[in-house]
Motif scaffolding. Structure first.
Motif, PDB file in Angstrom:
ATOM      1  N   GLN A  34       0.875  -0.966  -0.103  1.00 32.76           N
ATOM      2  CA  GLN A  34      -0.091  -0.070  -0.078  1.00 32.76           C
ATOM      3  C   GLN A  34       0.768   1.337  -0.012  1.00 32.76           C
ATOM      4  OE1 GLN A  34      -2.386  -0.870   3.346  1.00 32.76           O
ATOM      5  NE2 GLN A  34      -3.846  -2.447   2.069  1.00 32.76           N
ATOM      6  N   GLU A  35       0.599   2.276   0.932  1.00 36.04           N
ATOM      7  CA  GLU A  35       1.147   3.491   0.857  1.00 36.04           C
ATOM      8  C   GLU A  35       2.399   3.615   1.764  1.00 36.04           C
ATOM      9  OE1 GLU A  35      -0.127   5.849  -0.914  1.00 36.04           O
ATOM     10  OE2 GLU A  35      -1.319   4.656  -1.646  1.00 36.04           O
ATOM     11  N   GLU A  36       2.879   2.497   2.579  1.00 31.35           N
ATOM     12  CA  GLU A  36       3.878   2.240   3.545  1.00 31.35           C
ATOM     13  C   GLU A  36       5.352   2.474   2.676  1.00 31.35           C
ATOM     14  OE1 GLU A  36       3.220  -1.301   5.472  1.00 31.35           O
ATOM     15  OE2 GLU A  36       1.277  -0.655   5.918  1.00 31.35           O
ATOM     16  N   LEU A  37       5.115   1.964   1.575  1.00 33.03           N
ATOM     17  CA  LEU A  37       6.727   1.650   0.873  1.00 33.03           C
ATOM     18  C   LEU A  37       6.571   1.632  -0.576  1.00 33.03           C
ATOM     19  CD1 LEU A  37       7.675  -1.326   3.012  1.00 33.03           C
ATOM     20  CD2 LEU A  37       8.625   0.692   3.287  1.00 33.03           C
ATOM     21  N   LYS A  80      12.512   7.621   7.110  1.00 37.24           N
ATOM     22  CA  LYS A  80      11.190   7.002   7.842  1.00 37.24           C
ATOM     23  C   LYS A  80      11.516   6.019   9.233  1.00 37.24           C
ATOM     24  CE  LYS A  80       8.760   6.501   3.481  1.00 37.24           C
ATOM     25  NZ  LYS A  80       8.240   5.596   2.457  1.00 37.24           N
ATOM     26  N   TYR A  82      13.259   3.319   9.074  1.00 37.51           N
ATOM     27  CA  TYR A  82      12.991   2.065   8.801  1.00 37.51           C
ATOM     28  C   TYR A  82      14.356   1.318   8.799  1.00 37.51           C
ATOM     29  CZ  TYR A  82       8.296   2.793   7.473  1.00 37.51           C
ATOM     30  OH  TYR A  82       6.913   3.374   7.375  1.00 37.51           O
ATOM     31  N   LYS A 102      11.397  -0.873  14.099  1.00 35.96           N
ATOM     32  CA  LYS A 102      10.064  -0.134  13.236  1.00 35.96           C
ATOM     33  C   LYS A 102       9.893  -0.652  11.849  1.00 35.96           C
ATOM     34  CE  LYS A 102       7.973   4.367  11.886  1.00 35.96           C
ATOM     35  NZ  LYS A 102       8.154   5.940  11.878  1.00 35.96           N
ATOM     36  N   VAL A 106       7.365  -2.927   9.912  1.00 41.04           N
ATOM     37  CA  VAL A 106       6.916  -2.615   8.726  1.00 41.04           C
ATOM     38  C   VAL A 106       7.014  -3.912   7.605  1.00 41.04           C
ATOM     39  CG1 VAL A 106       7.011  -1.107   6.838  1.00 41.04           C
ATOM     40  CG2 VAL A 106       6.588  -0.320   9.118  1.00 41.04           C
ATOM     41  N   THR A 109       4.971  -6.827   8.324  1.00 36.08           N
ATOM     42  CA  THR A 109       3.324  -6.664   8.024  1.00 36.08           C
ATOM     43  C   THR A 109       3.215  -6.808   6.546  1.00 36.08           C
ATOM     44  OG1 THR A 109       3.249  -5.248   9.965  1.00 36.08           O
ATOM     45  CG2 THR A 109       1.551  -4.997   8.234  1.00 36.08           C
ATOM     46  N   ALA A 110       4.155  -6.084   5.809  1.00 37.49           N
ATOM     47  CA  ALA A 110       4.018  -6.284   4.418  1.00 37.49           C
ATOM     48  C   ALA A 110       4.221  -7.574   4.056  1.00 37.49           C
ATOM     49  CB  ALA A 110       5.128  -5.130   3.496  1.00 37.49           C
TER      50      ALA A 110
END
Length: 152
Positions: A34-37, A80, A82, A102, A106, A109-110
């Protein structure tokens, strides 16, 4: 000799299949992250997650991109929060890239969302075909990386 007689047909089919599969898989991955990465950011996080740490030069070589592209991606990931950049203990000029907590969260989850989407696709194939496809793909990778297959 039949292989050589049909080589142009094989190349066209190979190019069409690889192009379309790559585009569609990339779309599945993009939808999952989605928009995260961005796709490149996710692939970078995946590489670092798998290897524990790496350098920007290693990323450039692995992804076949120039150093400035790698720097742009890693800078955004660091902004970010990460990834972390740590000078190497043996050579302070070398910077080691690692996932932050973090970044791990992320990435995981992805990766989980991508796994769920791809599992539904892969389960539609018999195990023997999956294994044959993977064996052939890995063999092709070895041929390409060991000399590009340009030998005649």
């Amino acid at each position: 000799m039949e292989c050589c007689d049909r080589i142009h047909e094989y190349i066209e089919r190979f190019e069409a299949a690889i192009f379309t599969v790559n585009r569609r898989l990339n779309n599945i991955i993009r939808d999952s992250i989605q928009e995260e990465l961005t796709l490149d950011q996710f692939l970078t996080l995946r590489y670092i997650h798998k290897h524990g740490s790496c350098t920007a030069s290693e990323l450039s070589e692995t992804f076949c991109v120039n150093r400035s592209a790698t720097t742009a991606i890693t800078t955004r990931l660091a902004d970010k929060q990460y990834i972390t950049r740590t000078p190497d203990e043996r050579d302070r000029r070398m910077i080691s890239l690692r996932l932050s907590e973090k970044g791990k969260q992320v990435y995981e989850t992805a990766a989980s969302r991508i796994h769920e989407r791809l599992e539904g696709i892969i389960r539609q194939l018999p195990q023997t075909e999956i294994e044959q496809f993977l064996d052939t793909s890995e063999r092709l990778l070895r041929i390409i990386t060991q000399g590009g297959g340009n030998e005649r």
